[in-house]
Design a protein around this motif. Structure first.
Motif, mmCIF file in Angstrom:
data_model
loop_
_atom_site.group_PDB
_atom_site.id
_atom_site.type_symbol
_atom_site.label_atom_id
_atom_site.label_comp_id
_atom_site.label_asym_id
_atom_site.label_seq_id
_atom_site.Cartn_x
_atom_site.Cartn_y
_atom_site.Cartn_z
ATOM 1 N N LYS A 53 0.808 -1.214 0.000
ATOM 2 C CA LYS A 53 0.000 0.000 0.000
ATOM 3 C C LYS A 53 0.846 1.272 0.000
ATOM 4 C CE LYS A 53 -3.909 -2.175 2.399
ATOM 5 N NZ LYS A 53 -4.768 -2.145 3.608
ATOM 6 N N GLY A 54 2.158 1.130 0.094
ATOM 7 C CA GLY A 54 3.016 2.307 0.183
ATOM 8 C C GLY A 54 3.531 2.818 -1.146
ATOM 9 N N LYS A 55 2.806 2.553 -2.219
ATOM 10 C CA LYS A 55 3.292 2.925 -3.551
ATOM 11 C C LYS A 55 3.532 4.431 -3.690
ATOM 12 C CE LYS A 55 2.522 2.079 -8.479
ATOM 13 N NZ LYS A 55 3.816 1.375 -8.610
ATOM 14 N N ALA A 56 2.673 5.242 -3.093
ATOM 15 C CA ALA A 56 2.832 6.691 -3.210
ATOM 16 C C ALA A 56 4.154 7.147 -2.581
ATOM 17 C CB ALA A 56 1.658 7.406 -2.555
ATOM 18 N N LEU A 57 4.469 6.610 -1.413
ATOM 19 C CA LEU A 57 5.722 6.965 -0.758
ATOM 20 C C LEU A 57 6.915 6.416 -1.534
ATOM 21 C CD1 LEU A 57 7.231 8.305 1.526
ATOM 22 C CD2 LEU A 57 6.840 6.277 2.947
ATOM 23 N N LYS A 62 7.599 8.704 -4.350
ATOM 24 C CA LYS A 62 8.244 9.919 -3.860
ATOM 25 C C LYS A 62 9.738 9.675 -3.635
ATOM 26 C CE LYS A 62 8.157 13.224 -0.025
ATOM 27 N NZ LYS A 62 7.496 13.599 1.269
ATOM 28 N N LYS A 63 10.062 8.563 -2.988
ATOM 29 C CA LYS A 63 11.462 8.226 -2.734
ATOM 30 C C LYS A 63 12.199 7.972 -4.050
ATOM 31 C CE LYS A 63 11.491 8.036 1.857
ATOM 32 N NZ LYS A 63 12.420 8.817 2.695
ATOM 33 N N TYR A 103 11.410 1.416 -5.870
ATOM 34 C CA TYR A 103 12.236 1.774 -4.726
ATOM 35 C C TYR A 103 11.897 0.855 -3.555
ATOM 36 C CZ TYR A 103 14.115 4.464 -0.798
ATOM 37 O OH TYR A 103 14.809 4.845 0.324
ATOM 38 N N GLY A 104 12.919 0.367 -2.852
ATOM 39 C CA GLY A 104 12.701 -0.483 -1.687
ATOM 40 C C GLY A 104 12.861 -1.959 -1.961
#
Length: 584
Positions: free
Chosen positions: A261-265, A268-269, A295-296
């Motif tokens: 669910k953290g695709k937006a962050l 951004k990164k 990213y990640g």
């Protein structure tokens, strides 16, 4: 006929004298006053990873205030990201503070550990690395601090044995070898290579770096800590704890990027990294450097001068595959031969496997155990069913993509010593986790990891390994923890006692020589924080921080407060009402 020499025995033994071994030795003394411990270290000095990895530019990528023990904070770190020598010096000081050097046997490799049910002891097979002499040692409780970066990965290019120059893996760096005016080939471009290249390229006649994968490189965060700041940290009460807490929160703020669910962050990164890489690296290398995956997926790299170094005329970057190592260089897939005097291997370590043969009940090895349950795993990242009185420190699924593994080591150590307390008090001699509990934990953690970028981000990394399940190939992640670090802290603070079996002789004799201070302050603080969070949650119900902290609090909330018939959650509800009244 002379009798056989008795096998030495200590109640506790630990494999490795890095962060894990030092943490165990210190915590045994702090909590229980126990000093009956022997630590076996395969090198000539303590420090673990930070003793072995002494390549040029070696440093941690986690701030020093967090990459250290909570019980031994250090106001004198000279840099935000500590160097390998400074980390080794820190560990030597902590070890000295707890008189641990005398309990370490150096130059000793543990090759085998076998559980003996009849004596309820572990027997360790030891090899002296200087003489190859074999000896044995026995203990009741065995801890493994062998770490995740102990076995260098061999280079997967044929012909390396024919090379007439010097070959050095980053974890086996030979500081006696001068690189001045030498032609050097570096394999790899991960975190390690990004530190080595800018450190050695000024000395080299020519440096060729063979790119084997891509990584997201973030702007640098490292800088010197001014002397005046160190004095404030040293002489102002509470400042070290506050600094550590702030840095912990800043690091945890990155965690929402890792779940699906953290695709937006993540975007951004990714944007921050891509803009920095394009601004700093030569344009001709953009296609070789900038990833096409999320990213990640792999651990991010904080730049330490690597991208700027790519502008040097004596440095060449290539992604051509190396097909053969020759006696005087490296042959690429195009047929070109890159001349070399020195080969530097920054190609990582053997992951997703255990470096020592450990044999538990019924003659079953760790590898056989993991094969049965579908892959590398452990209950609460520490315990294996059928391997009694055995604890893995920095075990499966304790790595992270954003914060300090030292916290995980400390939490795991605390958890294991809580679990062992009944045995130390003479109520049992054997402690083992139930198989059903281990399997349930393994399934839960793998299900959670399937919903993270580590498993779904579109690139292979050392976090994952392809395995076959029901005829399908899936990614098995035995390395990373899929939740907030606050959850691991709470899991370790409040053990689920029913998941363990206590067996063996009940002597009724306690070996605990030191009484720990009352837990009352922990309970009160937990109740107050939980109450405050309850009020905050009402005002900010959708905040991810609130959700994460309250999840950890609710997990802890099932624990019954001693001397009451209420759980933490029950009392927290009452506390929250009182707290609310303060805000009128």
């Amino acid at each position: 006929m002379a009798s056989e020499k008795p096998i030495p025995y200590t109640q506790f033994a630990c494999i490795g004298a890095g962060f894990s071994g030092i943490c165990l030795g210190a915590t045994l003394q702090r909590w229980y006053g126990i000093t009956d411990l022997r630590i076996f270290e395969q090198t000539a000095s303590l420090g673990g990873t930070w003793s072995i990895n002494r390549y040029p530019g070696a440093a941690c990528d986690v701030p020093s205030a967090l990459y250290s023990f909570s019980f031994s904070t250090n106001p004198n770190w000279t840099r935000i990201l500590p160097t390998a020598p400074e980390l080794s010096a820190y560990l030597e000081k902590v070890a000295s503070d707890y008189s641990l050097p005398s309990k370490i046997t150096y130059n000793t490799r543990v090759t085998r550990c076998e559980w003996h049910e009849s004596s309820t002891r572990w027997r360790l097979t030891l090899v002296d690395t200087t003489t190859n002499d074999v000896s044995y040692h026995e203990c009741q409780f065995l801890f493994s601090g062998a770490g995740q970066f102990s076995k260098p990965r061999p280079l997967d290019v044929p012909g390396i044995e024919s090379f007439k120059g010097k070959v050095m893996h980053s974890a086996r760096w030979d500081s006696s070898v001068s690189l001045r005016d030498k032609k050097v080939v570096v394999f790899g471009n991960g975190c390690t290579a990004a530190q080595i290249v800018p450190s050695i390229v000024p000395d080299c006649a020519q440096l060729t770096q063979i790119v084997r994968s891509k990584h997201w490189i973030m702007p640098p965060i490292d800088q010197a800590v001014p002397p005046r700041v160190r004095k404030v940290l040293q002489y102002t009460p509470g400042m070290l704890a506050l600094q550590r807490f702030i840095i912990f929160c800043l690091a945890e703020a990155d965690f929402p990027a890792y779940p699906e669910k953290g695709k937006a962050l993540r975007e951004k990164k990714r944007g921050i990294a891509e803009r920095y890489m394009k601004r700093t690296a030569p344009k001709k290398y953009w296609d070789l450097l900038i990833p096409d995956f999320e990213y990640g997926t792999k651990r991010r790299i904080f730049d330490s001068g690597y991208l700027e170094a790519l502008h040097r005329e004596n440095l060449r970057l290539t992604d051509e595959k190396a097909v053969e190592v020759l006696e005087d260089g490296v042959k690429l897939s195009s047929g070109e031969v890159v001349q070399a005097d020195v080969l530097v291997l920054a190609n990582g370590f053997e992951m997703n496997q255990y470096p020592i043969e450990v044999v538990g009940r019924g003659g079953k090895t760790i590898e056989e155990h993991w094969e049965e349950i579908g892959g590398m795993a452990a209950y609460n990242c520490t315990h294996l069913s059928g391997f009694p009185n055995f604890t893995l420190l920095l075990g499966p699924n304790t790595a992270t993509g954003h914060t300090s593994t030292v916290m995980a080591i400390e939490n795991a150590t605390n958890f294991a010593l809580r679990i062992l307390r009944p045995a130390l008090e003479g109520e049992a001699s054997i402690v083992d986790v139930k198989q059903s509990a281990e399997l349930q934990y393994a399934h839960t953690i793998q299900d959670a990891l399937q919903k993270t970028v580590w498993n779904t981000g579109g690139s292979h990394s050392w976090y994952t390994k392809e395995v076959e399940v029901d005829g399908k190939h899936v990614k098995r992640n035995g390395m990373t923890f899929p939740w907030w670090q606050g959850r691991y802290w709470s899991d370790c603070l409040f053990p689920v006692w029913k998941d363990f079996e206590y067996q063996g002789n009940k002597t009724g004799v306690s070996v605990i020589k030191k009484k720990r201070s009352s837990k009352a302050w922990v309970v009160c603080l937990g109740l107050l924080v939980t109450g405050l969070m309850a009020q905050w949650a009402k005002a900010n119900p959708s905040s991810p921080v609130v959700v994460a902290v309250m999840t950890a609090a609710l997990r802890a909330g099932m624990w019954q407060v001693p001397g009451t018939n209420a759980s933490v959650v029950d009392l927290a509800g009452r506390i929250s009402s009182v707290v609310a009244s303060w805000r009128v």
